[in-house]
Motif scaffolding. Structure first.
Motif, PDB file in Angstrom:
ATOM      1  N   ASN A 229      52.057 -32.998 -48.493  1.00 53.88           N
ATOM      2  CA  ASN A 229      52.256 -31.674 -49.076  1.00 53.88           C
ATOM      3  C   ASN A 229      52.393 -30.639 -47.974  1.00 53.88           C
ATOM      4  O   ASN A 229      52.178 -30.927 -46.789  1.00 53.88           O
ATOM      5  N   GLY A 230      52.772 -29.434 -48.364  1.00 53.21           N
ATOM      6  CA  GLY A 230      53.013 -28.370 -47.399  1.00 53.21           C
ATOM      7  C   GLY A 230      52.391 -27.064 -47.825  1.00 53.21           C
ATOM      8  O   GLY A 230      51.612 -27.013 -48.788  1.00 53.21           O
ATOM      9  N   PRO A 231      52.730 -25.991 -47.120  1.00 52.97           N
ATOM     10  CA  PRO A 231      52.065 -24.699 -47.351  1.00 52.97           C
ATOM     11  C   PRO A 231      52.201 -24.155 -48.762  1.00 52.97           C
ATOM     12  O   PRO A 231      51.337 -23.409 -49.220  1.00 52.97           O
ATOM     13  N   ALA A 234      49.929 -27.326 -53.889  1.00 46.36           N
ATOM     14  CA  ALA A 234      48.495 -27.396 -54.140  1.00 46.36           C
ATOM     15  C   ALA A 234      47.872 -28.386 -53.159  1.00 46.36           C
ATOM     16  O   ALA A 234      48.495 -29.385 -52.793  1.00 46.36           O
ATOM     17  N   LEU A 235      46.649 -28.110 -52.717  1.00 46.97           N
ATOM     18  CA  LEU A 235      46.020 -28.955 -51.713  1.00 46.97           C
ATOM     19  C   LEU A 235      45.748 -30.369 -52.202  1.00 46.97           C
ATOM     20  O   LEU A 235      45.621 -31.293 -51.396  1.00 46.97           O
ATOM     21  N   GLU A 286      60.705 -32.886 -58.908  1.00 43.84           N
ATOM     22  CA  GLU A 286      59.960 -34.077 -59.297  1.00 43.84           C
ATOM     23  C   GLU A 286      58.469 -33.784 -59.292  1.00 43.84           C
ATOM     24  O   GLU A 286      58.002 -32.940 -58.530  1.00 43.84           O
ATOM     25  N   PRO A 287      57.711 -34.455 -60.135  1.00 45.12           N
ATOM     26  CA  PRO A 287      56.267 -34.205 -60.165  1.00 45.12           C
ATOM     27  C   PRO A 287      55.598 -34.691 -58.888  1.00 45.12           C
ATOM     28  O   PRO A 287      56.097 -35.579 -58.196  1.00 45.12           O
ATOM     29  N   GLY A 288      54.449 -34.099 -58.576  1.00 46.79           N
ATOM     30  CA  GLY A 288      53.633 -34.551 -57.467  1.00 46.79           C
ATOM     31  C   GLY A 288      52.474 -35.386 -57.977  1.00 46.79           C
ATOM     32  O   GLY A 288      52.146 -35.369 -59.173  1.00 46.79           O
ATOM     33  N   LEU A 289      51.859 -36.127 -57.066  1.00 47.21           N
ATOM     34  CA  LEU A 289      50.717 -36.959 -57.406  1.00 47.21           C
ATOM     35  C   LEU A 289      49.435 -36.197 -57.093  1.00 47.21           C
ATOM     36  O   LEU A 289      49.164 -35.888 -55.931  1.00 47.21           O
ATOM     37  N   ARG A 290      48.668 -35.875 -58.125  1.00 45.35           N
ATOM     38  CA  ARG A 290      47.355 -35.271 -57.925  1.00 45.35           C
ATOM     39  C   ARG A 290      46.315 -36.381 -57.860  1.00 45.35           C
ATOM     40  O   ARG A 290      46.228 -37.214 -58.758  1.00 45.35           O
ATOM     41  N   VAL A 291      45.538 -36.396 -56.778  1.00 44.51           N
ATOM     42  CA  VAL A 291      44.504 -37.409 -56.587  1.00 44.51           C
ATOM     43  C   VAL A 291      43.217 -36.898 -57.212  1.00 44.51           C
ATOM     44  O   VAL A 291      42.728 -35.811 -56.875  1.00 44.51           O
ATOM     45  N   LEU A 292      42.646 -37.685 -58.125  1.00 42.53           N
ATOM     46  CA  LEU A 292      41.494 -37.249 -58.916  1.00 42.53           C
ATOM     47  C   LEU A 292      40.170 -37.823 -58.443  1.00 42.53           C
ATOM     48  O   LEU A 292      39.116 -37.401 -58.910  1.00 42.53           O
ATOM     49  N   GLY A 293      40.199 -38.785 -57.529  1.00 43.51           N
ATOM     50  CA  GLY A 293      38.954 -39.385 -57.065  1.00 43.51           C
ATOM     51  C   GLY A 293      39.059 -40.894 -57.055  1.00 43.51           C
ATOM     52  O   GLY A 293      40.116 -41.476 -57.312  1.00 43.51           O
TER      53      GLY A 293
END
Length: 404
Positions: A229-231, A234-235, A286-293
């Motif tokens: 990801n970039g500036p 979302a982190l 395109e969607p991004g992958l959010r890491v949930l844990g």
């Protein structure tokens, strides 16, 4: 749900299947794949687990030695008696990564804060990233305590523009500056990986480096970089790289690495994380992958992936230990710590037992000694009168998550 691409390479699937099924330790696993010589289906491939990949290490080393691209052996966890090692090409996929995630410019000077020892992979990756970008790199390694002040002066004198570290290291550096009244390095870019960018690190970054651009990568030692990801992102959201194919099965992340240089059989590999596909604030289509844990029994502790069951097993081997409980405190904060609580047997010397447990944990658990050398208070072994019990079930959990 799958993150499908219309240009998914069927030839790459055939190549990965041929590699995985040729390994003696995995041959039976793939024996049931329907293969009439035509096009294979990804859905027909079985899921590959961490333990199965770890069990194929000897075969993977032999296969790597038969190729001419060179390889690193990096550690991804486990203990000294049962290490989990990963076989990674010496090019580390950096050229492919940079085509999509390219934070450095030739006029950048990068300070590499990642630890250099004990088979850690991130330090070498960021050195290679700087090399391929034409940047200057100061391969400093991890710095703690009083040394920080001296190295901050060196960074200022050299005019550094970028720094790579874990979010915990970033928070520690900025807290040191805040507590000592020093100005943080005048950097434009923060490159990070290894753990969640925690709230404390994010707050310090916003307040002390308000104009800095953040660039994160997500992956594992086995899969290598899955996304970045970039500036403007979302982190906790990462855009999957073209050479990686991600599926979400009941929220669990599966990865297939399609790069021809991939030495590990990353074919529907279960990384151990949960995730979801979401729209990213950056506006990419395109969607991004959010890491949930985590989706498995491992726990990320000060950027080290540990298995509580392994820690408990090591402690219980010590003569005099009756039972053990682990308390992980202040996750993703600079003061993150692990308290190992022991019940000792009658007649045992509590201090001696605690000392032996601490010694064995630091000796056996991969990378733990390096972490504790940098932050001695990150690990406490203490003898208690009783362990915490779940009030609803009456059970004594092996590990707890506590915030202070």
């Amino acid at each position: 749900m799958k993150h499908d691409r219309t240009d998914f390479d069927a030839g790459a699937l055939r190549r990965m299947y041929a590699h995985a099924s040729s390994l003696p330790t995995l041959r039976d696993k793939y024996a049931g794949v329907p293969d009439d010589g035509g096009e294979l289906s990804l859905g027909d491939m079985p899921v590959l687990t961490k333990d199965e990949l770890a069990g194929a290490l000897d075969d993977l080393v032999a296969a790597a030695r038969a190729r001419s691209i060179g390889a690193y052996l990096y550690g991804s966890g486990g203990t000294t008696s049962k290490p989990k090692l990963s076989v990674v090409p010496t090019g580390m996929f950096v050229s492919a990564v940079r085509r999509e995630w390219n934070p450095l410019a030739p006029d950048d000077m990068l300070v590499n804060f990642y630890s250099t020892g004990q088979l850690w992979s991130s330090h070498n990756f960021f050195n290679m990233l700087a090399h391929e970008s034409g940047s200057v790199v100061l391969p400093l390694g991890s710095v703690e305590g009083d040394e920080l002040g001296e190295w901050l002066e060196v960074m200022e004198r050299l005019g550094v523009t970028a720094l790579n570290a874990t979010p915990s290291q970033i928070a520690q550096l900025l807290e040191y500056c805040d507590n000592t009244g020093r100005k943080p390095p005048a950097i434009d870019k923060l490159l990070w990986t290894g753990e969640k960018y925690g709230d404390r690190a994010a707050a310090l970054t916003r307040s002390m480096l308000p104009g800095v651009k953040t660039y994160g990568v997500y992956g594992s030692t086995e899969t290598w970089v899955i996304g970045g990801n970039g500036p403007d992102c979302a982190l906790d959201v990462f855009h999957v790289l073209p050479y990686q194919h991600v599926e979400l099965i009941d929220g669990v992340v599966l990865v297939t690495n399609t790069d021809p240089d991939c030495l590990n059989p990353i074919l529907r590999y279960q990384v151990g994380d949960r995730g979801e596909f979401v729209a990213c604030p950056c506006g990419r289509a395109e969607p991004g992958l959010r890491v949930l844990g985590r989706a498995d029994t491992q726990v990320k502790f000060v950027s080290v992936l540990v298995a509580p069951a392994e820690l408990g097993e090591i402690a219980r081997r010590i003569t005099g230990v009756q039972d053990v409980q682990l308390a992980f405190r202040n996750h993703a904060r600079p003061d993150e710590a692990l308290q190992v609580r022991l019940l000792v047997q009658p007649g045992a010397d509590p201090a001696a037992v605690a000392g032996l447990v601490r010694h064995e944990l630091l000796t056996e658990v991969y990378r733990l000694r390096a972490v504790v050398n940098r932050a001695p208070r990150a690990l406490e072994v203490t003898v208690v009168d009783r362990l915490a019990v779940n009030s609803r079930t009456g059970k004594t959990p092996l590990y707890l998550s506590e915030d202070q």
